[in-house]
Enzyme design. Structure first.
Site, PDB file in Angstrom:
ATOM      1  N   THR A 161      -6.150   3.515 -11.840  1.00 39.95           N
ATOM      2  CA  THR A 161      -6.570   4.594 -12.744  1.00 39.95           C
ATOM      3  C   THR A 161      -7.441   5.602 -12.009  1.00 39.95           C
ATOM      4  O   THR A 161      -8.615   5.831 -12.339  1.00 39.95           O
ATOM      5  CB  THR A 161      -7.291   3.998 -13.968  1.00 39.95           C
ATOM      6  N   GLY A 173       0.818  -1.201   0.000  1.00 40.41           N
ATOM      7  CA  GLY A 173       0.000   0.000   0.000  1.00 40.41           C
ATOM      8  C   GLY A 173       0.852   1.251   0.000  1.00 40.41           C
ATOM      9  O   GLY A 173       2.082   1.202   0.103  1.00 40.41           O
ATOM     10  N   TRP A 174       0.199   2.390  -0.124  1.00 36.33           N
ATOM     11  CA  TRP A 174       0.903   3.673  -0.244  1.00 36.33           C
ATOM     12  C   TRP A 174       1.864   3.913   0.917  1.00 36.33           C
ATOM     13  O   TRP A 174       3.016   4.305   0.715  1.00 36.33           O
ATOM     14  CB  TRP A 174      -0.101   4.804  -0.350  1.00 36.33           C
ATOM     15  N   THR A 175       1.413   3.672   2.150  1.00 35.51           N
ATOM     16  CA  THR A 175       2.271   3.925   3.305  1.00 35.51           C
ATOM     17  C   THR A 175       3.063   2.695   3.732  1.00 35.51           C
ATOM     18  O   THR A 175       3.870   2.783   4.662  1.00 35.51           O
ATOM     19  CB  THR A 175       1.436   4.414   4.507  1.00 35.51           C
ATOM     20  N   GLU A 211       4.139   0.405  -4.267  1.00 35.55           N
ATOM     21  CA  GLU A 211       4.026   1.747  -4.830  1.00 35.55           C
ATOM     22  C   GLU A 211       5.313   2.539  -4.557  1.00 35.55           C
ATOM     23  O   GLU A 211       5.409   3.219  -3.540  1.00 35.55           O
ATOM     24  CB  GLU A 211       2.806   2.457  -4.238  1.00 35.55           C
ATOM     25  N   ASP A 222      -6.699   9.088  -8.819  1.00 30.46           N
ATOM     26  CA  ASP A 222      -5.691   9.965  -8.200  1.00 30.46           C
ATOM     27  C   ASP A 222      -4.743  10.583  -9.221  1.00 30.46           C
ATOM     28  O   ASP A 222      -3.586  10.879  -8.899  1.00 30.46           O
ATOM     29  CB  ASP A 222      -4.878   9.215  -7.134  1.00 30.46           C
TER      30      ASP A 222
END
Length: 401
Positions: free
Chosen positions: A241, A135-137, A177, A243
């Site tokens: 697809t 995930g992003w974090t 990511e 943000d």
């Protein structure tokens, strides 16, 4: 009147010929439902959002989903690990919050969301479940994992086989990511790092396991990694697809723009910031269409202090949101700030001083049609708690009532 023998023979031959031939069948109608309809269930949603596994059943989402991704497990020390032990498998679930109306007992070896997911899968045998990591974090740990992908894969297999929840998950989702590019941190593992990781996962988990991986929506990042190579070992790649635009300051000012446009529109700040551009780039790079999933955000991004009704207007900053600045769930926005227009195949809304962009059931239906037209494998949603109580967005995404 008497018929002559020659005429009778002709009639007989004609009848036999007619009986021996069948009319050409009408071409079959194309299946309106995508092959894959996946959605993310977030581990932290059971807290402030109060979105429980039970909601997947009461909303009708479980009946429409083909795959559910549980987000997120951690990558710690280059290994797969549980994210939040309490939410995942220790939190006792009361009867009123349980999928089957039965409360957890203190002696139950599996409680929390994992225990509820086991009950959900029993009620919906068609539903496949993947444990998503990163995930992003939580992507920084993948850099270390990429140094020893075999050990990483073995750790994931060991975690999935834990006796408390063995058999619950049908595979894993890798949400890195971004490999060989920058997210919250920058990675320099090389363009083949993700491919090597997925190859080891395939070996460790076996040919029948489900393996998926997230893919950037940003076209500029897609050539940093060999996503076509990664696709050889994955069941599908999920293109994020959405943000494309957020509420950060650009050129020393805030400017409104839809975060999940399907196609370009006049005045778009960046022509490649669209679903069409991302999908086209991935297909051109050699990712098979049937392995590519189109992502749909179940939330909106918004600004306040706006000066105009459409995109491209200046603003004073991000609009307030319950869990973060400039972001809010669809079900909240649909009631509080309903759509006032569409642009680039997505919706936007002007309400007072605020301007929001988000997808609606109508714009999602158009994205489903686009995915079918490009022969894509299906669609996925980030994330399910943003939907209405009757799963209005997911219903549109599934292509069936």
């Amino acid at each position: 009147m008497r018929l002559r023998p020659a005429f009778l023979l002709l009639v007989l031959l004609t009848a036999v010929s007619s009986c021996g031939s069948e009319p050409s069948p009408d071409p079959p109608e194309p299946d309106p439902a995508p092959r894959v309809v996946a959605g993310y269930f977030t581990e932290w949603g059971v807290y402030g959002r109060d979105y429980l596994v039970k909601n997947l059943r009461t909303s009708g989402a479980a009946d429409r989903l083909t795959h559910l991704k549980y987000a997120f497990g951690k990558v710690t020390g280059g290994r797969c690990a549980v994210g939040d032990d309490w939410a995942a498998h220790r939190k006792p679930i009361e009867a009123a919050d349980s999928v089957d109306g039965v409360a957890d007992l203190p002696a139950d070896p599996l409680r929390g969301s994992f225990g509820q997911l086991r009950k959900l899968k029993a009620a919906y045998p068609h539903l496949k479940l993947l444990w998503s990591f990163g995930g992003w974090t939580g992507s920084a740990g993948f850099t270390e994992a990429a140094r020893d992908p075999a050990a990483f894969a073995a750790s994931c297999r060991k975690l999935l086989d834990d006796t408390r929840w063995a058999g619950l998950f049908d595979g894993v989702d890798i949400d890195w990511e971004y490999p060989n590019a920058c997210g919250l941190a920058c990675d320099t593992s090389g363009p083949d790092a993700l491919t090597r990781m997925l190859a080891e996962l395939r070996t460790a988990l076996g040919p029948d396991a489900l393996i998926s991986t997230a893919v950037p929506g940003d076209v500029s990042k897609l050539r940093a990694t060999d996503y076509a190579g990664a696709a050889r070992y994955a069941n599908w790649l999920g293109a994020m697809t959405y943000d494309y635009f957020g509420t950060a300051v650009t050129a020393k000012r805030y400017t409104t723009a839809p975060h999940s446009a399907l196609s370009a529109y006049p005045g778009i700040p960046r022509d490649t910031a669209t679903t069409e551009a991302t999908v086209t780039e991935l297909l051109n790079l050699g990712v098979p269409a049937e392995k590519l999933l189109l992502g749909v955000g179940f939330y909106g991004r918004g600004w306040t202090g706006v000066t105009g009704a459409g995109p491209g207007a200046t603003a004073t900053g991000p609009a307030p949101g319950r869990f973060g600045k400039g972001i809010e769930d669809y079900y909240v926005l649909a009631d509080r700030c309903p759509p006032t227009g569409t642009v680039g195949g997505t919706a936007y809304a002007r309400c007072g001083a605020q301007w929001w962009s988000y997808d609606t059931p109508e714009t999602i239906a158009a994205k489903v049609a686009y995915a079918r037209g490009r022969s894509l494998g299906g669609l996925f949603a980030w994330e399910l708690s943003g939907d209405t109580p009757d799963a209005g967005l997911l219903t549109a995404m599934s292509g069936r009532p």
